[in-house]
Design an enzyme around this catalytic site. Structure first.
Site, PDB file in Angstrom:
ATOM      1  N   HIS A   1       0.826  -1.138   0.004  1.00  0.00           N
ATOM      2  CA  HIS A   1       0.164  -0.081   0.085  1.00  0.00           C
ATOM      3  C   HIS A   1       0.923   1.139  -0.062  1.00  0.00           C
ATOM      4  CE1 HIS A   1      -2.609   2.997   2.288  1.00  0.00           C
ATOM      5  NE2 HIS A   1      -3.394   2.724   1.122  1.00  0.00           N
TER       6      HIS A   1
ATOM      7  N   ASP B   1       7.082   6.252 -20.948  1.00  0.00           N
ATOM      8  CA  ASP B   1       7.116   6.513 -22.629  1.00  0.00           C
ATOM      9  C   ASP B   1       8.552   6.284 -22.919  1.00  0.00           C
ATOM     10  OD1 ASP B   1       8.382   8.875 -22.753  1.00  0.00           O
ATOM     11  OD2 ASP B   1       6.392   9.874 -22.852  1.00  0.00           O
TER      12      ASP B   1
ATOM     13  N   ARG C   1       6.581  18.528 -14.867  1.00  0.00           N
ATOM     14  CA  ARG C   1       7.560  17.453 -15.487  1.00  0.00           C
ATOM     15  C   ARG C   1       8.710  17.532 -14.452  1.00  0.00           C
ATOM     16  NH1 ARG C   1      12.167  18.278 -19.575  1.00  0.00           N
ATOM     17  NH2 ARG C   1      11.659  20.314 -19.593  1.00  0.00           N
TER      18      ARG C   1
ATOM     19  N   ASN D   1       3.347   9.047 -19.515  1.00  0.00           N
ATOM     20  CA  ASN D   1       4.079   8.612 -18.320  1.00  0.00           C
ATOM     21  C   ASN D   1       3.004   8.775 -17.262  1.00  0.00           C
ATOM     22  OD1 ASN D   1       7.010   8.770 -19.413  1.00  0.00           O
ATOM     23  ND2 ASN D   1       6.640  10.731 -19.767  1.00  0.00           N
TER      24      ASN D   1
END
Length: 142
Positions: free
Chosen positions: A22, A30, A109, A133
């Site tokens: 958990h 990608d 990003r 992604n």
């Protein structure tokens, strides 16, 4: 061979999905993502011939998303001036199919890169779509 497990899930990926607990996170990266440099301190799983959408469709029937954290399906935000990638619509359809109460969360990003460094594992795919992604945060089975 196992029943009801997609053949695109490698033994190593299945092992990692089982080991995760958990709140652990896994990155589906990608082909443009700096997977090797990001994952230098954690596990990397090569899936060069596979796309992120196929992997999501294979993983999410097995993998509960964390229902206690709204940031359980995290996507790298597009840079200013870049159009929203079409693959995001596909992400949304996949979420609705397997985890209809969940929503995509977008992060910057560079924040995405930093968060990826602490992921349990990074799956390096051959996905060619930009901004494809995803970070999945594991939940519990009820």
């Amino acid at each position: 061979m196992l029943k009801n497990v997609s053949p695109i899930i490698s033994p190593m990926l299945l092992k990692v999905l089982c080991e995760m607990g958990h709140c652990d996170e896994i990155v589906l990266a990608d082909a443009n993502f700096p997977a090797e440099s990001i994952a230098h301190n954690n596990q990397i799983i090569r899936a060069d011939g596979l796309g992120v959408l196929d992997l999501l469709n294979a993983i999410l029937p097995l993998f509960p998303l964390d229902q206690y954290d709204e940031e359980n399906f995290i996507v790298m935000q597009a840079e200013k001036g870049d159009p929203d990638p079409e693959i995001w619509e596909d992400f949304q359809q996949i979420i609705q199919k397997y985890e209809p109460e969940c929503k995509m969360t977008f992060i910057d990003r560079f924040e995405y890169y930093e968060r990826s460094k602490s992921a349990y594992a990074v799956i390096a795919t051959g996905e060619k779509a930009q901004y494809a992604n995803v970070i999945l945060k594991k939940g519990v089975i009820y």
